[in-house]
Design a protein around this motif. Sequence first.
Motif, PDB file in Angstrom:
ATOM      1  N   GLY A 172      -1.515  53.429  -6.663  1.00 11.58           N
ATOM      2  CA  GLY A 172      -2.038  53.148  -8.004  1.00 11.58           C
ATOM      3  C   GLY A 172      -3.524  52.834  -7.991  1.00 11.58           C
ATOM      4  O   GLY A 172      -4.281  53.304  -8.853  1.00 11.58           O
ATOM      5  N   MET A 173      -3.956  52.063  -6.999  1.00 14.95           N
ATOM      6  CA  MET A 173      -5.383  51.711  -6.907  1.00 14.95           C
ATOM      7  C   MET A 173      -6.235  52.930  -6.534  1.00 14.95           C
ATOM      8  O   MET A 173      -7.303  53.153  -7.118  1.00 14.95           O
ATOM      9  N   ILE A 174      -5.753  53.720  -5.572  1.00 16.42           N
ATOM     10  CA  ILE A 174      -6.493  54.942  -5.197  1.00 16.42           C
ATOM     11  C   ILE A 174      -6.595  55.870  -6.406  1.00 16.42           C
ATOM     12  O   ILE A 174      -7.667  56.368  -6.757  1.00 16.42           O
ATOM     13  N   ASN A 175      -5.446  56.085  -7.054  1.00 19.40           N
ATOM     14  CA  ASN A 175      -5.341  57.083  -8.105  1.00 19.40           C
ATOM     15  C   ASN A 175      -6.086  56.680  -9.385  1.00 19.40           C
ATOM     16  O   ASN A 175      -6.709  57.501 -10.040  1.00 19.40           O
ATOM     17  N   ALA A 220      -9.267  69.678  -5.343  1.00 18.88           N
ATOM     18  CA  ALA A 220     -10.263  69.487  -4.269  1.00 18.88           C
ATOM     19  C   ALA A 220     -10.476  67.996  -4.022  1.00 18.88           C
ATOM     20  O   ALA A 220     -10.623  67.546  -2.881  1.00 18.88           O
ATOM     21  N   THR A 221     -10.463  67.209  -5.118  1.00 21.74           N
ATOM     22  CA  THR A 221     -10.651  65.759  -4.997  1.00 21.74           C
ATOM     23  C   THR A 221      -9.487  65.126  -4.241  1.00 21.74           C
ATOM     24  O   THR A 221      -9.684  64.299  -3.349  1.00 21.74           O
ATOM     25  N   TYR A 222      -8.255  65.522  -4.602  1.00 21.76           N
ATOM     26  CA  TYR A 222      -7.093  64.997  -3.870  1.00 21.76           C
ATOM     27  C   TYR A 222      -7.103  65.482  -2.422  1.00 21.76           C
ATOM     28  O   TYR A 222      -6.725  64.741  -1.501  1.00 21.76           O
ATOM     29  N   LEU A 225      -8.696  63.384   0.194  1.00 20.89           N
ATOM     30  CA  LEU A 225      -7.992  62.150   0.573  1.00 20.89           C
ATOM     31  C   LEU A 225      -6.571  62.444   1.076  1.00 20.89           C
ATOM     32  O   LEU A 225      -5.706  61.572   1.063  1.00 20.89           O
ATOM     33  N   LYS A 226      -6.345  63.692   1.520  1.00 17.37           N
ATOM     34  CA  LYS A 226      -4.970  64.101   1.822  1.00 17.37           C
ATOM     35  C   LYS A 226      -4.316  63.265   2.924  1.00 17.37           C
ATOM     36  O   LYS A 226      -3.120  62.982   2.860  1.00 17.37           O
ATOM     37  N   ALA A 509       0.361  64.951  -4.313  1.00 17.11           N
ATOM     38  CA  ALA A 509      -0.461  63.743  -4.087  1.00 17.11           C
ATOM     39  C   ALA A 509      -0.787  62.998  -5.373  1.00 17.11           C
ATOM     40  O   ALA A 509      -1.254  61.861  -5.311  1.00 17.11           O
ATOM     41  N   ARG A 510      -0.560  63.620  -6.546  1.00 13.67           N
ATOM     42  CA  ARG A 510      -0.957  62.955  -7.788  1.00 13.67           C
ATOM     43  C   ARG A 510       0.218  62.601  -8.708  1.00 13.67           C
ATOM     44  O   ARG A 510       0.007  62.209  -9.853  1.00 13.67           O
ATOM     45  N   ILE A 511       1.457  62.703  -8.207  1.00 16.11           N
ATOM     46  CA  ILE A 511       2.631  62.432  -9.045  1.00 16.11           C
ATOM     47  C   ILE A 511       3.081  60.977  -8.832  1.00 16.11           C
ATOM     48  O   ILE A 511       3.694  60.642  -7.817  1.00 16.11           O
TER      49      ILE A 511
END
Length: 596
Positions: A172-175, A220-222, A225-226, A509-511
């Motif tokens: 949550g903090m990263i996203n 590309a942004t995600y 940080l993969k 990575a974004r769900i």
Amino acid sequence: MNQVVKRSEVPQEYRWRLEDLFPDSAAWDKEYEEVKKLLTKLPAYHGKLNNAASIKAVFALEDEISLHAERLYVYANMKHHEDMADPTYQALSDKAKKLSVEVNESLSFITPEILALSEDELRKLIADPELSFYKRTLEEMLRTKPHVLSKTEEALLAQAGNIAQAPGTIFGMINNADMKFPKIKNEQGEEVELTHGRYIQFLESRDRNVRRSAFEAMYATYGKLKNTLASTLAANINKNLFYAKARKYPSALEMSLFGDHIPLTVYTNLIDTIHEHLPLMHRYMALRKKLLKLDELHMYDLFVPLVEQYDMKITFDEAKKTVFDSLQPLGEEYLSVLRDSFESGWIDIYENEGKRSGAYSWGAYGTHPYVLLNHKDNLNSMFTLAHEMGHAMHSYLSDANQEYRYAQYTIFLAEVASTLNEALLMDYLLKRSDDPKQKLYLLTYYADQFRTTVFRQTMFAEFEKIIHDKAEAGESLTPQSLSAIYYDLNKKYYGDVMTVDQDIEMEWARIPHFYTSFYVYKYATGFSAATSFAKQILDEGDPAVNRYLGFLKSGGNDYSINILKKAGVDMSTPQPIRDAMSVFEDVLNQLEELTK
């Protein structure tokens, strides 16, 4: 009402009538003090819950305290939602929350103390006529007993709770806080920063360069940080495996299904049946490609509207009448309550300064439910009204037919009644539309609901199952393996007509739902169950309506799967999903006919 006004300026006929819950603040204060007094009676039962008389008395006290505390909490928060800036109700909401925590802590001794009894003692209590009303509660305690540990071990697991929340908190903090997206050019050629909120707006753009730029910039942004994001998701999966093993469940998936007593076949049937019907999804993709007049359909072309915005101006009174008329198939028993709800202060209709955004249905046992809206004069708001009234009617009929302890329905069932109303409204609108453009707009709106709520959520559910299975088999989850699994699923679900861009491999990575594991399947099963009910009601009439009303009246008096089965929707079989797919096929047939 178009302009946003202060709460004090909202006419009475547009407001909900919270006085039905508490006539004034003095009545709220009086009930608050009653709860505080009732809480002082609980210590007398500590260490005494080993006989029918004590257990019966403590359950009755638990229900009395919980009901009053719920009424206080619901009222305080709904008053707060009328105007979030009003300090009086901010304070009342905080007071209610603190009382709720105190109540939960005070009642927390009951279950562990009863579960400390032997299995034989529990079975004797279940068979005791004095406890017949609480038989289901005690049976459920017995069912969970093999997965409840000793007092010391439970205390240790409770202390580990904060650590267990860490993966979700970190994500949550990263996203939401740390991740920064680049600027892209909008339709006017201006540089605008990409954000979570703007992403879908960009994907809905008619300018394909805007869609592509947003899509590529997002992933590309995600991608940068993969490694961190893969480690965070893997940590969440390891947490699930730890709890499943500690609590003696065969797998993390079975642990998650245990609470609602959902058979594993419900989950696997959903995936298998959607696999059978993937050709329908592929047909829809071909239709999307054709309507958008594209040589290649890309992943960033999935959200752009197929029809130019069709402006349907619908006032609240018109929406109310249309929703009411569309629900005629549900019969007079349902309609008489719905008619009354529209006239009796259930609904808070329009936006005002400080009012909570969005929409919901809420309430407390013993008083009719309430619905909060922020109505705009458009099609979406009309569907929102139908949806929330579905929830409200479910709550009303459950409360009217069940005792407090068994009135609350599960999340597994929650979206069925609301989605059924939307399905009947859609059927009504389509049957009465003679404007080809309007019909095309409605059909694409409906088709996209199937795509996003059934196919996409099932794909998410399959991804979760695969990655947990791999972790349980001792395989490590690297960013490369997660991306490969996710990319292959997209290829499978969208088919050959879709050019599946490599960037989509990072979508896992974004769900955020992947941090509330094995939850998303409920969207697909709920939608399928509702669509199956709607089909039965429209095809069979009264027999199906009577079964459906039985479902609405059942609350939580049995396991969710059994409540649905009695009503004619057996989610342990593939049939409800097949029913939903036949409706989707019909939508596609109509779309193809309209666009020849």
